[in-house]
Structure formats: structure tokens, C-alpha cells
Design an enzyme around this catalytic site. Structure first.
Site, PDB file in Angstrom:
ATOM      1  N   GLU A   1       0.823  -1.255  -0.047  1.00 36.69           N
ATOM      2  CA  GLU A   1       0.168  -0.076   0.139  1.00 36.69           C
ATOM      3  C   GLU A   1       0.911   1.198  -0.018  1.00 36.69           C
ATOM      4  OE1 GLU A   1      -2.336  -2.849   2.918  1.00 36.69           O
ATOM      5  OE2 GLU A   1      -0.223  -2.577   2.077  1.00 36.69           O
TER       6      GLU A   1
ATOM      7  N   CYS B   1      -2.002  -2.675   7.438  1.00 33.52           N
ATOM      8  CA  CYS B   1      -1.428  -2.531   8.870  1.00 33.52           C
ATOM      9  C   CYS B   1      -1.767  -1.092   9.081  1.00 33.52           C
ATOM     10  CB  CYS B   1      -0.136  -2.648   8.695  1.00 33.52           C
ATOM     11  SG  CYS B   1       0.877  -1.328   8.017  1.00 33.52           S
TER      12      CYS B   1
ATOM     13  N   CYS C   1       0.093   1.786   7.242  1.00 35.40           N
ATOM     14  CA  CYS C   1      -0.616   1.948   5.942  1.00 35.40           C
ATOM     15  C   CYS C   1      -1.668   2.834   5.963  1.00 35.40           C
ATOM     16  CB  CYS C   1      -0.747   0.597   5.130  1.00 35.40           C
ATOM     17  SG  CYS C   1       0.723  -0.028   4.381  1.00 35.40           S
TER      18      CYS C   1
END
Length: 161
Positions: free
Chosen positions: A75, A112, A115
Site C-alpha cells: 500500500e 496495517c 498503511c
């Protein structure tokens, strides 16, 4: 005392075939992005695809390093590429998918916290929510409108600007 409740909202589709052609293609681009994943340590490949307002697609894949903190998630690879090269071409949507040969993924993998915070920053920067598609290959797709539905306590302090 005040009791606060936070609700998050997302749509779940049972398979890729339920999506419209644009969303389906973006998910497949995220699968394509995984081809360049460098994940020899976790053996967990992740791909991300951003669809910009112009129709341009930006791909990112996770890039691991033997010095673990030196790696980067798919990402952020895609988002940082966008920020460095296309900041005026707004992000409309983002698809993320993952794969491992170690076990079968049964539901979409979520991004996560780091991100999610970067997504929130770029969402704020562009002044428009990012639509996120979390795609489980051969499984469900979760469609989330806006990062607050993924990270309800995102960090922002306007006085830092």
C-alpha cells in the site's frame, strides 16, 4: 461519564464476479502487482493497485528486506509513488490483495496501521475519501468507503500543519 460508540461500515461481496467491471479490473491489477512482491522472509505476497481520477492505475507490492524494518508494504509503495509522481491526479479507489503458499486465505487481509495512517494522510491531502477494496482471491471482497471506516481513531492534529 459519556459512553461513545464507533461504528464502521463496509459492503461484502461473496466473490469478484459480483463487482462491476471497473472494480473487478482494479482487483485483478492488485493481483498483477503481487508478481513483483519481494517477500522471501514472510512468504506473504501483497499487491495494491490505485485507480486515479484520470483512469491511470498505479501498482505497488510489498518489498521485504533482511533488515526487517527496511521493508515496505504494498500500500505504501503505491501511495508514495502516487505522492511523488501524480499528486494532482486524485485517488478514486485502491484494491489490496494477498497470497501465500503457506496456508489458504479465507477472508480479505486488512492493511496495517502504518498503511492506514498514510492512506488517511493522502485522503486528507486530496480532500476526498479513498474507496478501498480488500480482495481475498477466490473469496470475498470488502468495499470500504473512506479510511475512517478502517481506522476510526486516525491521528490528525491540525495545529502541526
Amino acid at each position: 461519564m459519556i459512553n461513545h460508540q464507533i461504528k464502521v461500515a463496509f459492503d461484502e461481496y461473496s466473490s469478484l464476479q459480483e463487482l462491476d467491471i471497473t472494480d473487478r479490473e482494479l482487483c485483478l491489477q492488485a493481483v498483477k502487482a503481487m508478481e513483483n512482491s519481494h517477500s522471501p522472509y514472510s512468504k506473504f505476497s501483497v499487491g495494491a493497485a490505485l485507480k486515479l481520477q484520470s483512469g491511470k492505475i498505479i501498482l505497488g507490492s510489498n518489498q521485504e528486506n533482511v533488515a526487517y524494518p527496511s521493508g515496505l508494504c504494498a500500500e505504501r509503495v503505491a501511495l508514495f509513488h502516487w505522492g511523488a509522481n501524480h499528486p494532482d491526479d486524485l485517488i478514486e479507489s485502491m484494491a489490496v490483495t494477498a497470497h501465500t503458499n503457506e496456508f489458504k486465505l479465507l477472508k480479505p487481509v486488512t492493511s496495517c496501521g502504518s498503511c492506514l495512517q498514510v492512506m488517511a494522510e493522502y485522503e486528507k491531502k486530496q480532500g476526498k475519501p479513498i474507496r478501498v477494496l480488500l480482495y481475498c482471491i477466490d473469496g470475498p471482497v470488502w468495499v470500504i468507503n473512506g479510511i475512517e471506516n478502517l481506522l476510526p481513531f486516525l491521528f490528525f492534529e491540525d495545529r502541526l500543519a
